[in-house]
Design a protein around this motif. Structure first.
Motif, PDB file in Angstrom:
ATOM      1  N   TRP A  13       0.776  -2.082  -5.709  1.00  0.00           N
ATOM      2  CA  TRP A  13       1.607  -0.889  -5.832  1.00  0.00           C
ATOM      3  C   TRP A  13       3.064  -1.281  -5.985  1.00  0.00           C
ATOM      4  N   TYR A  14       3.810  -0.367  -6.617  1.00  0.00           N
ATOM      5  CA  TYR A  14       5.250  -0.552  -6.778  1.00  0.00           C
ATOM      6  C   TYR A  14       5.952   0.785  -6.535  1.00  0.00           C
ATOM      7  N   VAL A  15       7.237   0.703  -6.219  1.00  0.00           N
ATOM      8  CA  VAL A  15       8.050   1.913  -6.162  1.00  0.00           C
ATOM      9  C   VAL A  15       9.326   1.693  -6.963  1.00  0.00           C
ATOM     10  N   LEU A  16       9.725   2.734  -7.644  1.00  0.00           N
ATOM     11  CA  LEU A  16      11.003   2.761  -8.350  1.00  0.00           C
ATOM     12  C   LEU A  16      11.945   3.611  -7.509  1.00  0.00           C
ATOM     13  N   ILE A  17      13.017   3.001  -7.040  1.00  0.00           N
ATOM     14  CA  ILE A  17      13.957   3.674  -6.138  1.00  0.00           C
ATOM     15  C   ILE A  17      15.290   3.838  -6.852  1.00  0.00           C
ATOM     16  N   GLU A  18      15.854   5.028  -6.772  1.00  0.00           N
ATOM     17  CA  GLU A  18      17.187   5.222  -7.332  1.00  0.00           C
ATOM     18  C   GLU A  18      18.046   6.014  -6.367  1.00  0.00           C
TER      19      GLU A  18
ATOM     20  N   ASP B 281       0.850  -1.186   0.000  1.00  0.00           N
ATOM     21  CA  ASP B 281       0.000   0.000   0.000  1.00  0.00           C
ATOM     22  C   ASP B 281       0.887   1.239   0.000  1.00  0.00           C
ATOM     23  N   VAL B 282       0.242   2.392  -0.162  1.00  0.00           N
ATOM     24  CA  VAL B 282       1.000   3.642  -0.270  1.00  0.00           C
ATOM     25  C   VAL B 282       1.653   4.002   1.065  1.00  0.00           C
ATOM     26  N   ALA B 283       0.979   3.741   2.152  1.00  0.00           N
ATOM     27  CA  ALA B 283       1.558   4.034   3.464  1.00  0.00           C
ATOM     28  C   ALA B 283       2.870   3.269   3.666  1.00  0.00           C
ATOM     29  N   SER B 284       2.913   2.024   3.196  1.00  0.00           N
ATOM     30  CA  SER B 284       4.153   1.245   3.297  1.00  0.00           C
ATOM     31  C   SER B 284       5.242   1.834   2.411  1.00  0.00           C
ATOM     32  N   ALA B 285       4.845   2.371   1.255  1.00  0.00           N
ATOM     33  CA  ALA B 285       5.821   3.016   0.372  1.00  0.00           C
ATOM     34  C   ALA B 285       6.465   4.213   1.062  1.00  0.00           C
ATOM     35  N   VAL B 286       5.659   5.002   1.751  1.00  0.00           N
ATOM     36  CA  VAL B 286       6.194   6.162   2.471  1.00  0.00           C
ATOM     37  C   VAL B 286       7.159   5.717   3.564  1.00  0.00           C
ATOM     38  N   LYS B 287       6.802   4.673   4.288  1.00  0.00           N
ATOM     39  CA  LYS B 287       7.694   4.162   5.329  1.00  0.00           C
ATOM     40  C   LYS B 287       8.990   3.630   4.723  1.00  0.00           C
TER      41      LYS B 287
ATOM     42  N   ALA C  68      14.898   4.133   3.392  1.00  0.00           N
ATOM     43  CA  ALA C  68      15.928   4.412   2.391  1.00  0.00           C
ATOM     44  C   ALA C  68      16.725   5.658   2.749  1.00  0.00           C
ATOM     45  N   ASP C  69      16.029   6.686   3.220  1.00  0.00           N
ATOM     46  CA  ASP C  69      16.722   7.911   3.655  1.00  0.00           C
ATOM     47  C   ASP C  69      17.718   7.600   4.774  1.00  0.00           C
ATOM     48  N   ALA C  70      17.234   6.849   5.759  1.00  0.00           N
ATOM     49  CA  ALA C  70      18.056   6.587   6.937  1.00  0.00           C
ATOM     50  C   ALA C  70      19.257   5.701   6.612  1.00  0.00           C
ATOM     51  N   VAL C  71      19.019   4.642   5.858  1.00  0.00           N
ATOM     52  CA  VAL C  71      20.087   3.690   5.567  1.00  0.00           C
ATOM     53  C   VAL C  71      21.134   4.297   4.637  1.00  0.00           C
ATOM     54  N   SER C  72      20.689   5.107   3.674  1.00  0.00           N
ATOM     55  CA  SER C  72      21.615   5.655   2.673  1.00  0.00           C
ATOM     56  C   SER C  72      22.271   6.949   3.106  1.00  0.00           C
ATOM     57  N   GLY C  73      21.758   7.571   4.141  1.00  0.00           N
ATOM     58  CA  GLY C  73      22.311   8.858   4.551  1.00  0.00           C
ATOM     59  C   GLY C  73      22.021   9.972   3.568  1.00  0.00           C
TER      60      GLY C  73
ATOM     61  N   GLU D 220      12.033  -7.064   6.093  1.00  0.00           N
ATOM     62  CA  GLU D 220      11.960  -7.365   7.523  1.00  0.00           C
ATOM     63  C   GLU D 220      10.763  -6.688   8.163  1.00  0.00           C
ATOM     64  N   GLN D 221      10.480  -5.455   7.732  1.00  0.00           N
ATOM     65  CA  GLN D 221       9.364  -4.688   8.305  1.00  0.00           C
ATOM     66  C   GLN D 221       8.047  -4.914   7.554  1.00  0.00           C
ATOM     67  N   ALA D 222       8.034  -5.815   6.590  1.00  0.00           N
ATOM     68  CA  ALA D 222       6.848  -6.115   5.772  1.00  0.00           C
ATOM     69  C   ALA D 222       6.374  -4.890   4.993  1.00  0.00           C
ATOM     70  N   LEU D 223       7.314  -4.049   4.606  1.00  0.00           N
ATOM     71  CA  LEU D 223       6.978  -2.870   3.802  1.00  0.00           C
ATOM     72  C   LEU D 223       6.993  -3.181   2.317  1.00  0.00           C
ATOM     73  N   LEU D 224       7.574  -4.305   1.937  1.00  0.00           N
ATOM     74  CA  LEU D 224       7.586  -4.747   0.544  1.00  0.00           C
ATOM     75  C   LEU D 224       7.517  -6.255   0.519  1.00  0.00           C
ATOM     76  N   SER D 225       7.053  -6.788  -0.605  1.00  0.00           N
ATOM     77  CA  SER D 225       6.919  -8.249  -0.730  1.00  0.00           C
ATOM     78  C   SER D 225       7.959  -8.849  -1.661  1.00  0.00           C
ATOM     79  N   ASP D 226       8.490  -8.027  -2.570  1.00  0.00           N
ATOM     80  CA  ASP D 226       9.489  -8.520  -3.508  1.00  0.00           C
ATOM     81  C   ASP D 226      10.173  -7.306  -4.136  1.00  0.00           C
ATOM     82  N   ALA D 227      11.344  -7.522  -4.687  1.00  0.00           N
ATOM     83  CA  ALA D 227      12.069  -6.436  -5.329  1.00  0.00           C
ATOM     84  C   ALA D 227      13.133  -7.006  -6.236  1.00  0.00           C
ATOM     85  N   VAL D 228      13.541  -6.204  -7.219  1.00  0.00           N
ATOM     86  CA  VAL D 228      14.632  -6.595  -8.101  1.00  0.00           C
ATOM     87  C   VAL D 228      15.541  -5.389  -8.286  1.00  0.00           C
ATOM     88  N   LEU D 229      16.827  -5.631  -8.175  1.00  0.00           N
ATOM     89  CA  LEU D 229      17.835  -4.593  -8.331  1.00  0.00           C
ATOM     90  C   LEU D 229      18.345  -4.622  -9.769  1.00  0.00           C
TER      91      LEU D 229
END
Length: 472
Positions: free
Chosen positions: A283-288, A233-239, A244-249, A311-320
């Protein structure tokens, strides 16, 4: 406004020469229609000056004779701000011949250019000097810098670099009376009074015509990491964005929201497009992410983000993305999303913003309301979730009559925009006001805001010749 006399048009033709003057109906036609054909205007002529001096001379004549001037860049705007009215009394001023890169100062990280330079050409000039101009739009091969600045364009990199107005150090502007303000300064600190350039940035050519700009450049990224992730859902995308902000600095450059229906539209209509993941998600997110060092370890950083998201169940799958080709495929899914909607019939557009934390609640509530009002409507909500900008578009119900659907544009706008205002948002996040939203902002903005805007308009354009009927 009075219709320009043959004498007035002859004087303007003398300024721009035969190559810069168009009055043949067929040749003028491309300048008079908005790309979605929502607005079709008429004009007495189209002028194509080649220099700032020619723009100045045109505006001196226009000011003297009371001739209305409609500035136009690449004609990619989506709110009718670049299209003349239907009276045939206005003159379109196209900046397309003003396409010179004036100077690039790599040491100062600045690029000075004419307003008619396309965004893609500006990006290329920066790239050739080992620099980055980060403004990026789907229309970048056609849209022009002057139009980008006069509408305060956004795009996919706002999260990291800001809107168009954040990327400008100096401007050259021709006023309504034909005077030239040379503010082409590449200074990052100049505390000598009012910041005049900000008056013209985002004013859609109603206060002055931008003819040149000094743009900020940035170090060119040496490494990129891109992923396509499925979120519930969109709320999970925001989280996930905050993870991503925190981990990447702070290395997140883009964070784009894509709905399942939008992905299906692209896969159906774009040759070679395919679903990056095996299972369906709503829903999907494109992260760069980007970094200046080739050894920044961005793939590992993005993998850590995705692992934390799982780990936080914010996504179900992803591909890099493991290659530039795969990265380009991911971006094509996002960048063709706007265009393919027309292939599904009528589309009612909303370019809105709300606080990032309210994105999920807004999309859920607005979806419920429009579906209640129009059963079967297909909601295509996508966009720049990192800066709270969502293109909440409505595709017509399958099998519906397109004209009947589009006739409800105002009704749907009123419903969606009402929710936006209740949530402290804006009804125009990056496309501008133009003709489409002029009356609505006049009715909904605070009186003091509108009166201040009108006071500025009267002060800088006392005869009302610059892009009349737009914004205020």
């Amino acid at each position: 406004m009075p219709k320009p006399t043959p004498e007035t048009l002859a004087r303007m033709k003398d300024v721009v020469g035969p190559k810069g003057f168009v009055d043949d109906a067929a040749e003028m036609a491309p300048y008079l229609v908005e790309r979605r054909e929502l607005y079709v205007g008429r004009a007495a002529a189209v002028l194509k000056p080649a220099t700032t001096a020619e723009v100045s001379a045109i505006l001196r004549i226009a000011h003297e004779t009371g001739t209305a001037i409609v500035p136009q860049g690449g004609n990619t705007g989506l709110v009718g701000g670049q299209i003349p009215s239907g009276t045939g009394e206005e003159v379109v001023l196209s900046l397309s011949r003003m396409n010179r890169v004036r100077a690039l100062d790599a040491g100062n990280n600045t690029l000075a250019l004419d307003a008619g330079v396309t965004l893609a050409a500006a990006q290329t000039a920066a790239e050739e000097a080992g620099r980055l101009f980060p403004l990026s739009l789907a229309s970048e091969g056609t849209c022009q810098i002057g139009g980008n600045l006069s509408t305060n364009a956004g795009g996919t990199a706002v999260l990291r670099y800001g809107n168009a107005r954040d990327l400008v150090l100096g401007l050259e502007v021709v006023t309504a009376s034909g005077e030239v303000w040379d503010g082409m300064r590449g200074l990052r600190k100049d505390n000598t009074g009012y910041d005049l350039k900000q008056l013209f940035l985002g004013s859609e050519g109603t206060l002055g015509i931008i003819t040149g700009a000094v743009l900020k450049l940035f170090p060119r990224p040496q490494s990129l990491a891109t992923a396509f992730a499925a979120v519930p859902d969109v709320a999970s995308a925001v989280k996930l964005l905050r993870v991503a902000d925190a981990v990447s600095g702070g290395m997140v450059t883009a964070f784009e929201l894509v709905p399942r229906i939008g992905l299906e539209f692209v896969v159906s209509h774009v040759e070679g497009a395919s679903d990056p993941l095996p299972d369906v998600s709503p829903w999907y997110v494109l992260i760069e992410m980007s970094a200046g060092s080739a050894t920044a370890g961005l793939d590992e950083t993005l993998e850590a983000v995705l692992a934390e998201g799982l780990e936080q169940a914010l996504l179900s799958d992803a591909v890099l993305a493991r290659s530039e080709a795969q990265r380009a495929d991911f971006w094509r899914l996002r960048e063709t999303l706007s265009e393919v909607q027309r292939l599904e019939g009528g589309s009612i557009k909303h370019d809105v913003s709300v606080p990032v934390s309210a994105m999920g609640a807004f999309i859920a509530r607005a979806t419920a309301e429009v579906t209640r009002a129009m059963p079967g409507v297909r909601v295509v909500a996508f966009g720049h979730i990192g800066d709270g900008n969502v293109h909440f578009n409505l595709s017509q119900p399958a099998g519906a009559d397109k004209a009947a659907f589009l006739a409800r544009w105002g009704e749907m706008n009123a419903l969606v925009h009402g929710i936006v205002r209740e949530m402290g948002g804006s009804i125009s996040a990056e496309h501008g006001v133009g003709q489409l939203k002029r009356d609505e902002i006049a009715a909904t903005k605070a009186r003091v805001e509108i009166e201040t805007m009108r006071a500025l308009k009267r002060a800088l354009d006392p005869k009302g010749i610059l892009n009349p009927g737009k914004v205020v």
